[in-house]
Design a protein around this motif. Structure first.
Motif, PDB file in Angstrom:
ATOM      1  N   ALA A 136     -45.113 -25.874   7.490  1.00  9.68           N
ATOM      2  CA  ALA A 136     -45.936 -26.108   8.448  1.00  9.68           C
ATOM      3  C   ALA A 136     -48.079 -25.322   9.312  1.00  9.68           C
ATOM      4  O   ALA A 136     -48.622 -26.077  10.301  1.00  9.68           O
ATOM      5  N   LYS A 203     -48.682 -36.562  12.536  1.00  9.52           N
ATOM      6  CA  LYS A 203     -48.464 -37.104  14.016  1.00  9.52           C
ATOM      7  C   LYS A 203     -48.875 -35.296  14.767  1.00  9.52           C
ATOM      8  O   LYS A 203     -49.119 -34.704  15.739  1.00  9.52           O
ATOM      9  N   HIS A 204     -47.241 -34.691  14.046  1.00  9.09           N
ATOM     10  CA  HIS A 204     -47.044 -33.228  13.971  1.00  9.09           C
ATOM     11  C   HIS A 204     -47.788 -32.614  14.188  1.00  9.09           C
ATOM     12  O   HIS A 204     -48.068 -31.288  13.538  1.00  9.09           O
ATOM     13  N   ARG A 212     -52.945 -23.992  14.656  1.00 13.39           N
ATOM     14  CA  ARG A 212     -52.136 -24.097  14.075  1.00 13.39           C
ATOM     15  C   ARG A 212     -51.209 -23.275  13.457  1.00 13.39           C
ATOM     16  O   ARG A 212     -50.429 -22.857  13.376  1.00 13.39           O
ATOM     17  N   ILE A 217     -44.657 -24.536  16.247  1.00 14.93           N
ATOM     18  CA  ILE A 217     -44.165 -25.570  15.996  1.00 14.93           C
ATOM     19  C   ILE A 217     -42.656 -24.835  16.703  1.00 14.93           C
ATOM     20  O   ILE A 217     -42.182 -24.995  16.886  1.00 14.93           O
ATOM     21  N   LYS A 218     -42.522 -26.572  16.436  1.00 17.57           N
ATOM     22  CA  LYS A 218     -41.126 -27.287  17.145  1.00 17.57           C
ATOM     23  C   LYS A 218     -40.593 -27.305  16.053  1.00 17.57           C
ATOM     24  O   LYS A 218     -40.922 -27.903  15.184  1.00 17.57           O
ATOM     25  N   MET A 221     -38.247 -32.515  15.532  1.00 15.38           N
ATOM     26  CA  MET A 221     -39.348 -33.244  16.046  1.00 15.38           C
ATOM     27  C   MET A 221     -38.645 -34.838  15.687  1.00 15.38           C
ATOM     28  O   MET A 221     -37.758 -34.849  14.402  1.00 15.38           O
TER      29      MET A 221
END
Length: 225
Positions: A136, A203-204, A212, A217-218, A221
């Motif tokens: 991510a 969208k994430h 970033r 970071i989740k 989701m």
């Protein structure tokens, strides 16, 4: 009343000491050596030669360290970058084939990032969280991405090499050497590296690339596409 210890501590130096205050450095050394030899106990005089080798440090060195001034960093403002056309890529003149070097560099970069794994873990494996965070937070410029789902039907199936990423969009060069802009919010993207297939919900990723890498970071989701 007699003289107290406090009075002695606050009293001015004797005149025989003050008279040497205007002497040169070398004369001051000899003056202090003679004074110490006259007033030190005989048991301490034999150590005088060695002790005097470090007694004058403050004469040659400043207690306050001089810190070198770092040159102030100057950055272009957004308005300056806009006026210099640094926020826009040229619409024409792209060659998808020539971007092969960048694609290979991105693959080497991702292989190095994921070097600690032997194979892609499943969501129940202990390495899943660290694996997901590395993916991510990785840079996507140079990656070959493909739109696999989108709220805009005409975008589904579109692919190309990422040449610019902003907070809300990817700019890619397609195999037809056309520059296209794809909004992140509306699409789901696929990236393939060797035998690994990554799926990103746009969208994430709706954040600036430089943010970033440090943003929390989740790990879980809910997809909505």
């Amino acid at each position: 009343m007699g003289t107290t210890a406090k009075d002695l501590l606050n009293a001015p130096l004797p005149s025989e000491i003050l008279k040497g205050s205007n002497l040169s450095t070398e004369a001051s050394r000899k003056y202090i050596q003679n004074m110490l030899q006259q007033h030190l106990p005989s048991t301490d005089i034999k150590y005088l030669r060695n002790d005097l080798q470090w007694q004058f440090i403050l004469e040659q060195h400043s207690l306050r360290k001089k810190s070198a001034r770092r040159p102030k960093k100057t950055f272009l403002t957004r308005q300056q970058r806009k006026e210099a056309n640094l926020l826009k890529l040229p619409r024409e003149g792209w060659s998808y084939k020539s971007l092969g070097i960048i694609r290979n560099m991105w693959k080497d970069y991702m292989r190095q990032n994921l070097d600690f794994i032997k194979k892609a873990p499943s969501p129940v494996d202990p390495d899943w969280n660290s694996f997901s965070l590395v993916v991510a937070k990785s840079e996507l410029i140079g990656a070959e991405i493909k739109v696999i789902r989108s709220k805009v039907p005409s975008l589904i199936g579109m692919s190309g090499t990422v040449v610019l990423e902003t907070k809300l969009s990817f700019q890619i060069v397609t195999p037809q050497s056309k520059l296209k802009t794809i909004l992140k919010e509306m699409s789901v993207f696929e990236v393939i590296l060797d035998n690994l297939r990554f799926v990103f919900f746009g969208k994430h990723l709706a954040t600036r690339p430089n943010e970033r890498s440090v943003k929390k970071i989740k790990l879980q989701m809910i997809p909505d596409l």
